[in-house]
Motif scaffolding. Structure first.
Motif, short mmCIF file in Angstrom:
data_model
loop_
_atom_site.label_atom_id
_atom_site.label_comp_id
_atom_site.label_asym_id
_atom_site.label_seq_id
_atom_site.Cartn_x
_atom_site.Cartn_y
_atom_site.Cartn_z
N THR A 37 3.90 7.34 1.42
CA THR A 37 3.68 8.22 1.40
C THR A 37 2.49 8.26 2.25
OG1 THR A 37 1.94 8.13 -0.73
CG2 THR A 37 4.49 8.56 -0.98
N GLY A 38 1.48 7.47 2.33
CA GLY A 38 0.19 7.42 2.55
C GLY A 38 -1.24 8.07 1.96
N LEU A 39 -0.98 7.77 0.70
CA LEU A 39 -1.62 7.77 -0.23
C LEU A 39 -2.55 6.89 -1.09
CD1 LEU A 39 0.28 11.57 -1.27
CD2 LEU A 39 -2.09 11.78 0.01
N PHE A 40 -3.10 7.04 -2.20
CA PHE A 40 -3.89 6.22 -2.41
C PHE A 40 -3.32 6.53 -4.19
CE2 PHE A 40 -5.95 5.93 0.66
CZ PHE A 40 -6.80 4.24 0.72
N GLN A 41 -2.46 5.92 -4.86
CA GLN A 41 -2.26 5.85 -6.45
C GLN A 41 -2.37 5.16 -7.21
OE1 GLN A 41 2.02 4.42 -5.21
NE2 GLN A 41 2.72 6.70 -4.59
N LEU A 42 -2.33 5.16 -8.70
CA LEU A 42 -2.54 4.88 -9.72
C LEU A 42 -2.18 3.85 -10.16
CD1 LEU A 42 -4.98 4.83 -12.02
CD2 LEU A 42 -3.62 6.03 -13.33
N LYS A 43 -2.52 2.40 -9.95
CA LYS A 43 -1.95 1.55 -10.72
C LYS A 43 -1.74 1.23 -11.57
CE LYS A 43 -0.06 -2.94 -8.53
NZ LYS A 43 -0.59 -4.07 -7.91
N ARG A 44 -2.98 0.79 -12.51
CA ARG A 44 -2.78 0.54 -13.96
C ARG A 44 -4.73 0.35 -14.27
NH1 ARG A 44 -2.01 -4.54 -11.98
NH2 ARG A 44 0.03 -4.58 -12.59
N ALA A 45 -5.04 1.06 -15.76
CA ALA A 45 -6.21 1.23 -15.59
C ALA A 45 -6.46 -0.40 -16.98
CB ALA A 45 -6.42 2.22 -17.36
#
Length: 175
Positions: A37-45
């Motif tokens: 996607t070319g985006l940064f995603q939340l992976k985990r807390a």
């Protein structure tokens, strides 16, 4: 952003590497770049009380043995924003193996210093203390253990060897 990161070389000249920050220093969550996607995603807390000790990111146009771009921590005072591009001097590396679901893979962590046009020359030769290396190693051991993985530090490498790791990962990316 996807195309820009894909076009970005590993090296900015001969002494510095390009770095894309994924997770800022002090963050209680892990972000990851998604090349699709070319985006940064939340992976985990992260668990309560745990945070990233330094800015964490990757060197574009590299492919580490785990298949991802080469990881790098940037030792500086301030947190940087996710997606930030910076130039860094590679200072050393923690050589490590990571085991997940019975499969062991090399997963080294490079360590560097942010470099700007205004960086005083005496800061260009800073070293990372043994204590800092141990603390970083322990962070990754603990972080991985929480998610069912084993992270084993197998050694450390000085700047010259660390730069060889970058060049090897750059060559793997271009194959």
């Amino acid at each position: 952003m996807k195309k820009a990161i894909k076009r970005l070389p590993a090296f900015d000249g001969k002494k510095c590497v390009n770095v894309i920050v994924e997770t800022p220093k002090g963050s209680h969550v892990k972000y990851t770049f998604d090349p699709e996607t070319g985006l940064f995603q939340l992976k985990r807390a992260l668990p309560e009380g745990m945070m990233f000790p330094f800015n964490f990111g990757f060197i574009p146009s590299t492919k580490a043995p785990d298949g991802d771009p080469l990881d790098i921590l940037i030792l500086n005072e301030e947190p940087l924003i996710t997606g930030c591009l910076l130039k860094a001097r590679v200072a050393c590396a923690i050589e490590a193996e990571q085991t997940e679901e019975g499969k062991t893979t090399r997963n080294d962590r490079l360590i560097g210093f942010a470099v700007t046009k205004e960086t005083p020359t005496f800061l260009e030769n800073m070293d990372v203390s043994r204590r800092t290396l141990k603390e970083i190693g322990y962070f990754f051991i603990s972080y991985n253990k929480l998610y069912g993985k084993k992270f084993k530090v197998i050694g450390t490498a000085q700047a010259k060897r660390a730069m060889q790791l970058v060049k090897k990962a750059e060559a793997a990316y271009h194959k």
